[in-house]
Design an enzyme around this catalytic site. Structure first.
Site, short mmCIF file in Angstrom:
data_model
loop_
_atom_site.label_atom_id
_atom_site.label_comp_id
_atom_site.label_asym_id
_atom_site.label_seq_id
_atom_site.Cartn_x
_atom_site.Cartn_y
_atom_site.Cartn_z
N ASP A 30 0.85 -1.18 0.00
CA ASP A 30 0.00 0.00 0.00
C ASP A 30 0.89 1.23 0.00
OD1 ASP A 30 -2.38 1.41 -0.10
OD2 ASP A 30 -2.71 1.36 2.06
N GLY A 31 0.35 2.32 -0.51
CA GLY A 31 1.03 3.61 -0.50
C GLY A 31 0.12 4.66 0.09
N GLU A 68 2.51 3.95 -4.23
CA GLU A 68 1.96 2.63 -4.55
C GLU A 68 2.96 1.82 -5.37
OE1 GLU A 68 -0.74 1.36 -3.35
OE2 GLU A 68 -2.12 3.01 -2.92
N ASP A 90 -4.28 -2.45 -3.19
CA ASP A 90 -5.53 -1.72 -3.42
C ASP A 90 -5.37 -0.67 -4.50
OD1 ASP A 90 -4.11 0.33 -2.16
OD2 ASP A 90 -5.44 0.43 -0.41
N HIS A 145 -9.11 -0.07 2.68
CA HIS A 145 -9.84 0.34 3.88
C HIS A 145 -11.15 -0.43 4.03
CE1 HIS A 145 -6.87 3.49 3.90
NE2 HIS A 145 -7.25 3.81 2.68
N ASP A 155 -1.36 -0.25 5.08
CA ASP A 155 -1.80 1.13 5.17
C ASP A 155 -1.23 1.80 6.41
OD1 ASP A 155 -3.60 3.41 4.33
OD2 ASP A 155 -4.41 2.98 6.32
#
Length: 164
Positions: A30-31, A68, A90, A145, A155
């Protein structure tokens, strides 16, 4: 020039032989970015043989998309040998560029999109292409999320770095 073939969501060199004895690794990434652009962070978790390795990093002035991509690149770069990877993210930016073949078109068109505007983050896309030549990678998109434990942890890693 290596041509790529897409089978479902698997990205592998065309005609490349995939070794059955390759280690199977799960990667989650994740970024995050504050004020996009702004201070950013990325997080990644590598899972192999029941063991987990967490990684994070970031930049002082960046974008969410760069973070990302940086997460994916850092995680794949951490692998010491060619592996069969299931990479869960994501980021539709990353997944769609690979699965929908955008990256091939961009590269073929001198790193320009269909509207002739320049592709952003070419330096990172080129790094990713090099890593995809080395590993068999299956990309899996998950909604961010949304309670996925590894995505939530990535995250947290990314946002903690961005906030540090």
């Amino acid at each position: 020039m290596v041509e790529y073939e897409y089978k479902s969501n698997v990205f592998a060199p065309q005609g490349g032989r995939l070794e059955s004895n390759m280690k199977k690794v799960e990667i989650y990434t994740d970024g995050a970015c504050r004020n996009n652009p702004g201070r950013g962070g990325w997080g990644a978790i590598l899972v192999y043989a029941g063991r987990e390795k967490e990684m994070s990093g970031g930049e002082a002035m960046t974008t969410n998309n760069r973070m990302e991509l940086s997460a994916v690149i850092a995680a794949l770069s951490a692998l010491k040998e060619s592996c069969e990877v299931t990479l869960t993210t994501d980021s539709q930016y990353v997944v769609n560029a690979i699965e929908k073949g955008w990256i091939d078109s961009w590269k073929r068109n001198g790193w320009r999109k269909s509207d002739r505007s320049p592709v952003q983050n070419v330096d990172l896309w080129e790094q990713l292409l090099t890593l995809l030549d080395r590993h068999k990678v299956t990309f899996v998109w998950v909604r961010g999320h949304n309670g996925h434990p590894y995505n939530e942890r990535c995250d947290t890693l990314a946002t903690e770095f961005a906030d540090s």
